[in-house]
Design an enzyme around this catalytic site. Structure first.
Site, PDB file in Angstrom:
ATOM      1  N   LYS A 182       7.046  -8.589  -4.554  1.00 10.12           N
ATOM      2  CA  LYS A 182       7.923  -7.768  -3.911  1.00 10.12           C
ATOM      3  C   LYS A 182       6.733  -8.010  -2.339  1.00 10.12           C
ATOM      4  O   LYS A 182       5.974  -7.017  -2.171  1.00 10.12           O
ATOM      5  CB  LYS A 182       7.816  -6.527  -3.955  1.00 10.12           C
ATOM      6  CG  LYS A 182       9.268  -5.730  -3.475  1.00 10.12           C
ATOM      7  CD  LYS A 182       9.085  -5.829  -2.035  1.00 10.12           C
ATOM      8  CE  LYS A 182       8.446  -4.692  -1.366  1.00 10.12           C
ATOM      9  NZ  LYS A 182       8.332  -4.745   0.264  1.00 10.12           N
ATOM     10  N   GLU A 258      -4.881  -1.765  -4.827  1.00 11.54           N
ATOM     11  CA  GLU A 258      -6.096  -2.034  -3.726  1.00 11.54           C
ATOM     12  C   GLU A 258      -5.630  -1.495  -2.403  1.00 11.54           C
ATOM     13  O   GLU A 258      -4.700  -1.822  -1.846  1.00 11.54           O
ATOM     14  CB  GLU A 258      -5.963  -3.556  -3.796  1.00 11.54           C
ATOM     15  CG  GLU A 258      -6.348  -4.421  -4.983  1.00 11.54           C
ATOM     16  CD  GLU A 258      -7.624  -4.421  -5.073  1.00 11.54           C
ATOM     17  OE1 GLU A 258      -8.428  -3.845  -4.262  1.00 11.54           O
ATOM     18  OE2 GLU A 258      -8.216  -4.883  -6.066  1.00 11.54           O
ATOM     19  N   CYS A 291      -8.459  -5.582   5.465  1.00  6.59           N
ATOM     20  CA  CYS A 291      -8.853  -4.243   4.265  1.00  6.59           C
ATOM     21  C   CYS A 291     -10.093  -4.246   4.470  1.00  6.59           C
ATOM     22  O   CYS A 291     -10.900  -3.217   4.297  1.00  6.59           O
ATOM     23  CB  CYS A 291      -8.092  -4.399   3.119  1.00  6.59           C
ATOM     24  SG  CYS A 291      -8.308  -5.857   2.186  1.00  6.59           S
ATOM     25  N   GLU A 392      -8.342   4.555   9.275  1.00  3.66           N
ATOM     26  CA  GLU A 392      -8.209   2.775   9.193  1.00  3.66           C
ATOM     27  C   GLU A 392      -7.441   2.475  10.173  1.00  3.66           C
ATOM     28  O   GLU A 392      -6.029   2.813  10.281  1.00  3.66           O
ATOM     29  CB  GLU A 392      -7.577   2.326   7.676  1.00  3.66           C
ATOM     30  CG  GLU A 392      -7.656   0.774   7.960  1.00  3.66           C
ATOM     31  CD  GLU A 392      -6.996   0.205   6.655  1.00  3.66           C
ATOM     32  OE1 GLU A 392      -5.962   0.810   6.166  1.00  3.66           O
ATOM     33  OE2 GLU A 392      -7.719  -0.558   5.872  1.00  3.66           O
TER      34      GLU A 392
HETATM   35  P1  NAD Z   1       2.015  -0.659   3.298  1.00  2.57           P
HETATM   36  O1  NAD Z   1       1.376   0.409   2.426  1.00  2.57           O
HETATM   37  O2  NAD Z   1       2.953  -0.113   4.340  1.00  2.57           O
HETATM   38  O3  NAD Z   1       3.023  -1.580   2.516  1.00  2.57           O
HETATM   39  C1  NAD Z   1       2.490  -2.415   1.430  1.00  2.57           C
HETATM   40  C2  NAD Z   1       3.835  -3.017   0.625  1.00  2.57           C
HETATM   41  O4  NAD Z   1       4.364  -1.714  -0.022  1.00  2.57           O
HETATM   42  C3  NAD Z   1       4.752  -3.474   1.491  1.00  2.57           C
HETATM   43  O5  NAD Z   1       5.339  -4.558   0.553  1.00  2.57           O
HETATM   44  C4  NAD Z   1       5.855  -2.481   1.620  1.00  2.57           C
HETATM   45  O6  NAD Z   1       6.984  -2.926   1.664  1.00  2.57           O
HETATM   46  C5  NAD Z   1       5.676  -1.792   0.432  1.00  2.57           C
HETATM   47  N1  NAD Z   1       6.052  -0.239   0.215  1.00  2.57           N
HETATM   48  C6  NAD Z   1       6.173   0.586   1.516  1.00  2.57           C
HETATM   49  N2  NAD Z   1       6.487   1.823   1.299  1.00  2.57           N
HETATM   50  C7  NAD Z   1       6.615   1.763  -0.388  1.00  2.57           C
HETATM   51  C8  NAD Z   1       6.972   2.767  -1.368  1.00  2.57           C
HETATM   52  N3  NAD Z   1       7.400   4.051  -1.108  1.00  2.57           N
HETATM   53  N4  NAD Z   1       6.902   2.240  -2.593  1.00  2.57           N
HETATM   54  C9  NAD Z   1       6.481   1.263  -2.982  1.00  2.57           C
HETATM   55  N5  NAD Z   1       6.178   0.086  -2.044  1.00  2.57           N
HETATM   56  C10 NAD Z   1       6.306   0.497  -0.911  1.00  2.57           C
HETATM   57  O7  NAD Z   1       0.825  -1.415   4.008  1.00  2.57           O
HETATM   58  P2  NAD Z   1       1.063  -2.745   5.051  1.00  2.57           P
HETATM   59  O8  NAD Z   1       1.276  -2.038   6.481  1.00  2.57           O
HETATM   60  O9  NAD Z   1       2.074  -3.763   4.672  1.00  2.57           O
HETATM   61  O10 NAD Z   1      -0.646  -3.479   4.994  1.00  2.57           O
HETATM   62  C11 NAD Z   1      -1.622  -2.916   5.527  1.00  2.57           C
HETATM   63  C12 NAD Z   1      -2.393  -1.931   4.500  1.00  2.57           C
HETATM   64  O11 NAD Z   1      -2.743  -2.670   3.279  1.00  2.57           O
HETATM   65  C13 NAD Z   1      -3.811  -1.645   5.253  1.00  2.57           C
HETATM   66  O12 NAD Z   1      -4.123  -0.103   4.760  1.00  2.57           O
HETATM   67  C14 NAD Z   1      -4.899  -2.495   4.493  1.00  2.57           C
HETATM   68  O13 NAD Z   1      -6.124  -1.864   4.424  1.00  2.57           O
HETATM   69  C15 NAD Z   1      -4.418  -2.334   3.194  1.00  2.57           C
HETATM   70  N6  NAD Z   1      -4.716  -3.764   2.565  1.00  2.57           N
HETATM   71  C16 NAD Z   1      -5.560  -3.641   1.364  1.00  2.57           C
HETATM   72  C17 NAD Z   1      -6.048  -4.983   0.607  1.00  2.57           C
HETATM   73  C18 NAD Z   1      -7.305  -4.647  -0.347  1.00  2.57           C
HETATM   74  O14 NAD Z   1      -7.421  -5.669  -1.246  1.00  2.57           O
HETATM   75  N7  NAD Z   1      -7.657  -3.506  -0.727  1.00  2.57           N
HETATM   76  C19 NAD Z   1      -5.722  -6.001   1.252  1.00  2.57           C
HETATM   77  C20 NAD Z   1      -4.810  -6.019   2.437  1.00  2.57           C
HETATM   78  C21 NAD Z   1      -4.221  -4.952   2.837  1.00  2.57           C
END
Ligand code: NAD
Length: 493
Positions: A182, A258, A291, A392
């Site tokens: 997803k 993550e 991240c 962040e």
């Molecule tokens: P996000 O948490 O908004 O979304 C991530 C994913 O979760 C998307 O596919 C989104 O559609 C889905 N999602 C949103 N709400 C949800 C819910 N209630 N239940 C289940 N899924 C849901 O994050 P983003 O804005 O897409 O990405 C940025 C974030 O990702 C930053 O905080 C970054 O640090 C983190 N990130 C972490 C890593 C790591 O390896 N630790 C790597 C890349 C990005």
């Protein structure tokens, strides 16, 4: 104008539109214009993907036929190789990667990571001999059998979508799980290509599925709450990670998270190359949307003025060499969306209100195009209790914090809810001593590279739980079953 191919769902072996034919627009971060259309999956579609993955896990030999699995994953990898150019296009036009960044973190590092997974796969102990032990008058032989966990929901973000998709999908498939990917609504194409190439590779129906939609939460929440899904592998923000733990609790979902970071780079006063260490920390690669980026720079108070001058020089040298979609030397483009641009700008305004001093940048740059451009920005005179030092930002905003001595630097680095990565530069033994005391999942000493596909990556504290990549990254998708049988009588005591 660039147009990306339509992003189709992949459910139970079929590439298809959403039920009812709904679509949503894919917006280019460079122009703010529509560059493609993606199927808008309904609850019915997500349900069909879960049912297919469950059936494929329960009724086929996918989890037990290792030879077949590995052969298919290898073929799949070859198809990704043949589609490098398209992967690059998707990274540029969906995620806003600048051309100079595409062949680093976006495509090369991601495909290298896949190769690393293939290489470490042989190191997994599928059967672990626990030896013999007497109990109740008998000697018992014990064997641990490692088995695939089952159906995996892999929920991924937009920032480095190929890298994160590979991190989850390849590990879970190699482990013998069936998977529903997803991807984020901003980057559906980078998910859809996984479906297209899986179809071409000839995966058995239901083993791998891809769903996405305009609603960021709908499909993810269905995966998290459905009892037919055994494990959620999530990369994204800490807020959504917490919600996933809560929503996964009623079905005791395995969750592997993550999450975000606010990692510190500590430059000690005896860093072998102080100017380089400070100067290279300017947060510009992929507009700071990583991240694991080191977004808090900690420098000794005794050399703070010098550090400011070095930073001014480094940002000056970087200059306006960013934000051109056609320039292969650029490593920084826009941020991913209008929402993200407004969020980053909000933090810049907050930094000023909190009393930090803007050393460089601070502006939105509409002159770069119709997309979402925030210029490289650096705050000095930052204290660690400011929100810009604790939260962040996920944009090109570096904060620089002075410290008194090594103890103070360690305290500041650890006074964070996050613990994803970090760095320390200084004479080796002193830097190692600092590295050992930082509460974080990875720590780069004198710019050592500790992110690669053959070693584990993950967070401490609010940066998550579990490890992606390396042997550990595949084992996350497995469980151990103990079996034991009597092999003789125990000697009387
Ligand atoms: P996000 O948490 O908004 O979304 C991530 C994913 O979760 C998307 O596919 C989104 O559609 C889905 N999602 C949103 N709400 C949800 C819910 N209630 N239940 C289940 N899924 C849901 O994050 P983003 O804005 O897409 O990405 C940025 C974030 O990702 C930053 O905080 C970054 O640090 C983190 N990130 C972490 C890593 C790591 O390896 N630790 C790597 C890349 C990005």
């Amino acid at each position: 104008m660039t147009t990306l191919p339509d992003a189709k769902l992949y459910i139970d072996g079929k590439l298809r539109d959403a039920t009812g034919g709904g679509t949503f627009d894919v917006i280019s971060p460079w122009t703010g214009e529509t560059v493609g259309k993606a199927a808008d999956a309904t609850a019915e579609d997500v349900n069909a993907a879960i049912a297919a993955a469950r059936r494929a896990f329960d009724t086929t030999d996918w989890s037990t036929n290792t030879e077949k699995r590995v052969a298919l994953v290898k073929k799949y990898r070859e198809l990704f190789e043949a589609n490098r150019a398209r992967l690059g296009d998707l990274a540029v036009h969906e995620a806003g990667a600048a051309l100079g960044a595409v062949n680093k973190a976006h495509v090369d590092m991601a495909l290298d990571g896949w190769d690393d997974y293939m290489a470490v796969f042989d190191k997994i102990d599928w059967e672990v001999d626990y030896g013999e032990k007497p109990a109740f008058g008998m000697i018992h032989k014990r064997l641990g059998l490692r088995e695939a966990i089952g159906v995996v929901g892999a929920i991924t973000p937009w920032n480095v979508p190929l890298y994160v998709n590979i991190g989850k999908v390849v590990a879970a498939l190699l482990a013998g799980c069936t998977v529903i990917l997803k991807p984020a609504p901003d980057t559906p194409g980078m998910g859809a290509i996984f479906g297209e190439l899986a179809k071409e590779a000839g995966f058995p129906d239901g083993v791998f599925n891809v769903v996405f939609g305009a609603d960021p939460a709908l499909a993810g929440e269905m995966l998290v709450t459905d009892p037919r899904v055994d494990l959620i592998s999530f990369t994204g923000s800490t807020g959504v990670g917490k919600r996933i733990m809560e929503q996964g609790a009623p079905t005791l979902k395995r969750v592997f998270l993550e999450l975000g970071g606010k990692s510190a780079k500590i430059v000690l006063d005896d860093a072998p190359n102080f100017a380089m260490d400070v100067g290279m920390t300017i947060l510009v690669f992929h507009a700071g949307q990583g991240c694991a980026v080191q977004s808090r720079l900690l420098v000794p108070k005794s050399r703070y003025e010098e550090a400011k001058m070095i930073l001014q020089g480094a940002y000056g040298q970087f200059g306006d060499n960013w934000g051109d979609v056609s320039n292969p030397a650029h490593i920084m483009g826009p941020v991913v969306s209008k929402r993200q641009m407004e969020r980053v700008k909000g933090y810049i305004d907050l930094g000023k209100e909190e009393g930090a001093t803007l050393l460089v940048g601070g502006n939105i740059r509409p002159d770069k195009g119709g997309g979402y451009f925030v210029e490289p920005t650096c705050f000095v005179d930052v204290t660690n209790d400011m929100r810009i030092a604790q939260e962040e930002i996920f944009g090109p905003v570096l904060v620089v914090i002075p410290y008194e001595d090594d103890e103070d630097a360690i305290r500041i680095a650890n006074e964070s809810s996050y613990g994803l990565s970090g760095g320390v530069s200084g004479s080796h033994d002193r830097a190692m001593a600092v590295a050992r005391r930082i509460k974080t999942g990875s720590m780069s000493v004198n710019n050592g590279m500790c992110i690669a596909g053959d070693i584990p990556f993950g967070g401490f504290k609010a940066s998550g739980m579990g490890r992606e990549w390396g042997v550990e990254g595949i084992e996350e998708y497995t469980d151990i079953k103990m079996v034991a049988w009597p092999v003789g009588m125990a000697e009387p005591a």
